[in-house]
Design a protein around this motif. Structure first.
Motif, short mmCIF file in Angstrom:
data_model
loop_
_atom_site.label_atom_id
_atom_site.label_comp_id
_atom_site.label_asym_id
_atom_site.label_seq_id
_atom_site.Cartn_x
_atom_site.Cartn_y
_atom_site.Cartn_z
N VAL A 257 -9.55 4.03 1.02
CA VAL A 257 -8.56 2.95 0.89
C VAL A 257 -8.52 2.14 2.18
O VAL A 257 -8.45 2.70 3.27
CB VAL A 257 -7.16 3.52 0.56
CG1 VAL A 257 -6.14 2.38 0.45
CG2 VAL A 257 -7.20 4.33 -0.72
N GLN A 258 -8.57 0.84 2.00
CA GLN A 258 -8.52 -0.04 3.17
C GLN A 258 -7.08 -0.21 3.66
O GLN A 258 -6.15 -0.35 2.87
CB GLN A 258 -9.11 -1.41 2.82
CG GLN A 258 -9.35 -2.28 4.04
CD GLN A 258 -10.05 -3.57 3.69
OE1 GLN A 258 -9.43 -4.47 3.14
NE2 GLN A 258 -11.34 -3.67 3.99
N HIS A 259 -6.93 -0.21 4.98
CA HIS A 259 -5.64 -0.36 5.63
C HIS A 259 -5.73 -1.45 6.69
O HIS A 259 -6.80 -1.68 7.26
CB HIS A 259 -5.19 0.95 6.30
CG HIS A 259 -5.01 2.10 5.38
ND1 HIS A 259 -6.07 2.68 4.70
CD2 HIS A 259 -3.90 2.81 5.02
CE1 HIS A 259 -5.61 3.70 3.98
NE2 HIS A 259 -4.30 3.79 4.16
N GLU A 260 -4.60 -2.07 6.98
CA GLU A 260 -4.53 -3.07 8.05
C GLU A 260 -3.19 -2.95 8.76
O GLU A 260 -2.16 -2.71 8.12
CB GLU A 260 -4.70 -4.50 7.51
CG GLU A 260 -6.10 -4.80 7.01
CD GLU A 260 -6.20 -6.14 6.32
OE1 GLU A 260 -5.14 -6.76 6.07
OE2 GLU A 260 -7.32 -6.58 6.03
N MET A 273 -1.50 5.55 8.24
CA MET A 273 -0.16 5.56 7.67
C MET A 273 -0.21 4.88 6.30
O MET A 273 -0.89 3.86 6.12
CB MET A 273 0.83 4.84 8.58
CG MET A 273 1.14 5.56 9.88
SD MET A 273 2.43 4.75 10.85
CE MET A 273 3.83 4.90 9.77
N LYS A 274 0.54 5.45 5.36
CA LYS A 274 0.56 4.91 4.01
C LYS A 274 1.09 3.49 3.99
O LYS A 274 0.67 2.67 3.16
CB LYS A 274 1.41 5.81 3.11
CG LYS A 274 1.35 5.44 1.63
CD LYS A 274 2.12 6.43 0.79
CE LYS A 274 2.05 6.08 -0.69
NZ LYS A 274 2.80 7.05 -1.53
N ALA A 275 1.99 3.17 4.91
CA ALA A 275 2.58 1.83 4.95
C ALA A 275 1.56 0.76 5.25
O ALA A 275 1.77 -0.42 4.94
CB ALA A 275 3.70 1.79 6.00
N HIS A 276 0.42 1.12 5.85
CA HIS A 276 -0.61 0.15 6.19
C HIS A 276 -1.58 -0.11 5.03
O HIS A 276 -2.42 -1.00 5.14
CB HIS A 276 -1.43 0.63 7.39
CG HIS A 276 -0.62 0.94 8.60
ND1 HIS A 276 -1.06 1.77 9.62
CD2 HIS A 276 0.63 0.54 8.96
CE1 HIS A 276 -0.14 1.87 10.55
NE2 HIS A 276 0.90 1.14 10.16
N SER A 277 -1.47 0.68 3.96
CA SER A 277 -2.44 0.61 2.87
C SER A 277 -2.39 -0.73 2.14
O SER A 277 -1.32 -1.27 1.86
CB SER A 277 -2.17 1.74 1.88
OG SER A 277 -3.02 1.59 0.74
N LEU A 278 -3.60 -1.26 1.85
CA LEU A 278 -3.69 -2.47 1.02
C LEU A 278 -3.91 -2.11 -0.45
O LEU A 278 -3.99 -2.99 -1.29
CB LEU A 278 -4.85 -3.36 1.51
CG LEU A 278 -4.70 -3.90 2.94
CD1 LEU A 278 -5.91 -4.77 3.28
CD2 LEU A 278 -3.42 -4.67 3.11
N GLY A 279 -4.07 -0.80 -0.72
CA GLY A 279 -4.13 -0.35 -2.10
C GLY A 279 -5.45 -0.58 -2.79
O GLY A 279 -5.53 -0.43 -4.01
N SER A 280 -6.51 -0.94 -2.05
CA SER A 280 -7.81 -1.18 -2.69
C SER A 280 -8.74 -0.04 -2.32
O SER A 280 -9.07 0.17 -1.16
CB SER A 280 -8.40 -2.51 -2.23
OG SER A 280 -8.54 -2.53 -0.83
#
Length: 282
Positions: A257-260, A273-280
């Protein structure tokens, strides 16, 4: 019985941005001794004050005293404008100098101070610019030494679906920082990536690539940078934008999963951190 009143316009503290301080004192000691005393002080610089002192008295008329104070030296010039009370002379003596002082402050003194401050900032930037090349070489040499282990770490993390830093930039990024969670800034991030080429080719770099530097800091699929001082002191980092508020952008992948995330220079960074997830997930 004598009666006196007093009020002040201005700041009692030493402030060069205060254009003119005005003290007004009035007193009555019998009708013939009614008086008004006005003192206007303009700050020329840190060591010099110019004072215009007006005394209006029913019995002695209008008198002006001009004082120039520099350090501990004081020069006074008393002038009797009129031996009897003339209201128009008193009004001109009080209002005209205040108008001149305000005009002098905003037209000459304040712009001069701003130019002096800007000149000092430019000098500091020039000194920093001369050091930037050396700092950049040191950072690039550090990254070159870290690269083999960072690449091995990245390859192993990819194979195990672990934490992989895909890209990271540090410096004066071309958009504002709204929050640590960057999901709401997706449109701005698109603009960021479009600007990346300009950032790397500018005559005065505004940001530096710290992808491998961050990858080398990962331990057990975790990366933690404490809050506090600037991140330019981290291995492989340097300060590419002296005197400008800096931030750190990180794009990473964890478990497919991509995060930013974006953090300010003095903020802590903890990933994943899950909060950074872009969901893709790919």
């Amino acid at each position: 019985m004598p009666r006196d009143s007093h009020f002040r316009i201005g700041d009692e503290h030493d402030n060069q941005d205060e254009p003119v301080a005005i003290d007004v004192t009035s007193g009555i000691q019998g009708f013939a001794d009614a008086r008004v005393h006005v003192e206007m002080t303009a700050t020329i610089d840190s060591w010099t004050n110019l004072t215009w002192d007006v005394e209006v008295n029913l019995s002695t008329g209008v008198k002006v005293t001009i004082s120039l104070t520099r350090l501990e030296h004081n020069i006074q010039l008393p002038i009797l404008l009129t031996p009897i009370l003339e209201l128009d002379v008193a009004a001109y003596a009080m209002l005209l100098p205040a108008a001149v002082a305000l005009g002098l402050h905003y037209a000459v003194l304040k712009p001069r101070r701003r130019r002096a401050i800007q000149q000092r900032v430019d000098e500091l930037k020039g000194e920093q610019r001369s050091q930037l090349h050396i700092q950049r070489l040191h950072a690039e040499e550090t990254v070159r030494l870290l690269a083999p282990s960072a690449e091995r770490s990245r390859a192993a993390a990819r194979a195990a679906d672990g934490l992989v830093i895909e890209s990271a930039l540090y410096g004066d990024l071309p958009f504002g920082i709204a929050a640590q969670n960057s999901n709401s800034l997706h449109a701005a991030l698109d603009h960021f990536w479009n600007s990346r080429s300009a950032l790397s080719t500018a005559d005065e770099p505004r940001a530096c690539d710290v992808t491998l530097a961050l990858q080398s800091l990962i331990t057990n699929n975790q990366l933690v940078i404490a809050s506090g001082g600037g991140k330019y002191s981290l291995p492989g980092f340097y300060d590419p934008s002296f005197g400008v508020e800096k931030s750190l952008f990180v794009r990473y992948r964890f478990r497919g999963v991509q995060h930013e995330v974006i953090v300010k220079d003095d903020e802590a960074l903890a990933i994943p951190m899950k909060a950074h997830s872009l969901g893709s997930q790919t």
